[in-house]
Design a protein around this motif. Structure first.
Motif, PDB file in Angstrom:
ATOM      1  N   ARG B  30       0.806  -1.216   0.000  1.00 59.72           N
ATOM      2  CA  ARG B  30       0.000   0.000   0.000  1.00 59.72           C
ATOM      3  C   ARG B  30       0.847   1.278   0.000  1.00 59.72           C
ATOM      4  N   TYR B  31       1.902   1.273   0.825  1.00 61.98           N
ATOM      5  CA  TYR B  31       2.669   2.494   1.032  1.00 61.98           C
ATOM      6  C   TYR B  31       3.941   2.497   0.185  1.00 61.98           C
ATOM      7  N   SER B  49       3.550   7.961  -0.118  1.00 62.72           N
ATOM      8  CA  SER B  49       2.190   7.750  -0.616  1.00 62.72           C
ATOM      9  C   SER B  49       1.540   6.650   0.202  1.00 62.72           C
ATOM     10  N   TYR B  50       0.291   6.886   0.587  1.00 64.17           N
ATOM     11  CA  TYR B  50      -0.454   5.878   1.343  1.00 64.17           C
ATOM     12  C   TYR B  50      -1.584   5.284   0.529  1.00 64.17           C
ATOM     13  N   GLY B  51      -1.549   5.532  -0.760  1.00 63.13           N
ATOM     14  CA  GLY B  51      -2.529   4.943  -1.664  1.00 63.13           C
ATOM     15  C   GLY B  51      -2.490   5.676  -2.991  1.00 63.13           C
ATOM     16  N   VAL B  52      -3.222   5.137  -3.957  1.00 62.84           N
ATOM     17  CA  VAL B  52      -3.263   5.781  -5.272  1.00 62.84           C
ATOM     18  C   VAL B  52      -3.786   7.209  -5.125  1.00 62.84           C
ATOM     19  N   LYS B  53      -3.028   8.128  -5.654  1.00 66.58           N
ATOM     20  CA  LYS B  53      -3.337   9.567  -5.654  1.00 66.58           C
ATOM     21  C   LYS B  53      -3.312  10.202  -4.267  1.00 66.58           C
ATOM     22  N   ASP B  54      -2.870   9.458  -3.263  1.00 63.70           N
ATOM     23  CA  ASP B  54      -2.738  10.009  -1.910  1.00 63.70           C
ATOM     24  C   ASP B  54      -1.266  10.106  -1.551  1.00 63.70           C
ATOM     25  N   ARG B  68       1.340   9.300  -7.949  1.00 60.24           N
ATOM     26  CA  ARG B  68       1.063   7.866  -7.893  1.00 60.24           C
ATOM     27  C   ARG B  68      -0.314   7.643  -8.518  1.00 60.24           C
ATOM     28  N   SER B  69      -0.311   7.265  -9.774  1.00 62.67           N
ATOM     29  CA  SER B  69      -1.565   7.072 -10.503  1.00 62.67           C
ATOM     30  C   SER B  69      -2.038   5.621 -10.465  1.00 62.67           C
ATOM     31  N   LYS B  70      -1.148   4.711 -10.071  1.00 60.47           N
ATOM     32  CA  LYS B  70      -1.533   3.318  -9.888  1.00 60.47           C
ATOM     33  C   LYS B  70      -0.700   2.709  -8.774  1.00 60.47           C
ATOM     34  N   THR B  71      -1.189   1.627  -8.223  1.00 56.40           N
ATOM     35  CA  THR B  71      -0.569   1.045  -7.031  1.00 56.40           C
ATOM     36  C   THR B  71       0.904   0.758  -7.228  1.00 56.40           C
ATOM     37  N   GLU B  72       1.285   0.283  -8.399  1.00 60.21           N
ATOM     38  CA  GLU B  72       2.634  -0.220  -8.574  1.00 60.21           C
ATOM     39  C   GLU B  72       3.689   0.835  -8.890  1.00 60.21           C
ATOM     40  N   ASP B  73       3.289   2.050  -9.232  1.00 59.67           N
ATOM     41  CA  ASP B  73       4.273   3.052  -9.652  1.00 59.67           C
ATOM     42  C   ASP B  73       4.216   4.315  -8.799  1.00 59.67           C
TER      43      ASP B  73
END
Lengths: 110, 117
Positions: B30-31, B49-54, B68-73
């Protein structure tokens, strides 16, 4: 300002000797992490200490945590050359945010 | 190996140019975090980042932005690089699925050595 201070910063020791690296920090934290870094490499997680009095051991390394004294120690028993590396402690005052010490560079000589 | 890659691994650029570093993970953590490592300073948190777009700022965020537009990047951008941003940059991940955030052991990528001339 939160500070995490390690000492010594550099340690040269003979194989077979024992020594302790100290990590002092200036704010409350129940979680403390130890990492190892070889020259030019990434950080490798060694120990995760999650509560006061926690003690963990792996091979010749033993880590402990005293949250009341805000102190963690990394004890090296009968050092061998393969333990030569830089060791970092890190505290987690807020979830997800690690504050690292400056690192202790350990050199073990034959 | 926690399934973290960073690209590029080495980069030399000139002052004033934009630079983007990429961190990619295959672990569905997640982070994600960006640190810089400089002699005598250990590692210092830039952004996380603690999540997509967060995302949120760390202790040395000035001059850096992240996305961070997706979980993996997780991308780190230096809008206009300066010589003081010459450093080794590490990405880290934590929050393995199923752990419920019970602890926050972070796993580090191989690092990117950035030189700004």
């Amino acid at each position: 300002e939160l500070k995490v201070e390690q000492n010594p910063l550099f340690l040269s020791m003979q194989e077979g000797k024992n020594y302790t690296i100290y990590c002092n920090y200036s704010t409350t934290s129940d979680r403390l992490y130890w990492y190892r870094q070889d020259p030019g490499k990434s950080l490798e997680s060694l120990f995760v200490l999650l509560s006061n009095g926690a003690v963990k051991q792996e091979g010749r390394l033993m880590a402990s945590l005293d949250t009341k004294a805000r102190l963690s120690t990394l004890h090296i028993t009968a050092a061998v050359h393969d333990l030569s590396a830089t060791y970092f402690c890190a505290v987690e005052p807020d979830t997800g945010k690690l504050i690292f010490g400056q690192g202790t560079t350990l050199q073990v000589k034959p | 190996d926690a399934g973290i890659t960073q690209s590029p691994r080495h980069k030399v650029t000139e002052t004033g140019t934009p630079v983007t570093l990429r961190c990619h993970q295959t672990e569905n953590h997640r982070y994600m975090y960006w640190y810089r490592q400089d002699p005598g300073h250990g590692l210092r948190l830039i952004h996380y980042s603690y999540g997509v777009k967060d995302t949120d700022k760390g202790e040395v965020s000035d001059g850096y932005s992240v996305s961070r537009s997706k979980t993996e990047d997780f991308l780190l951008t230096l809008e206009s690089a300066t010589s003081s941003q010459t450093s080794v940059y590490f990405c880290a991940i934590s929050g393995r699925p199923g752990t419920g955030g019970s602890h926050n052991e972070q796993f580090f990528g191989p690092g990117t050595r950035l030189t700004v001339l």
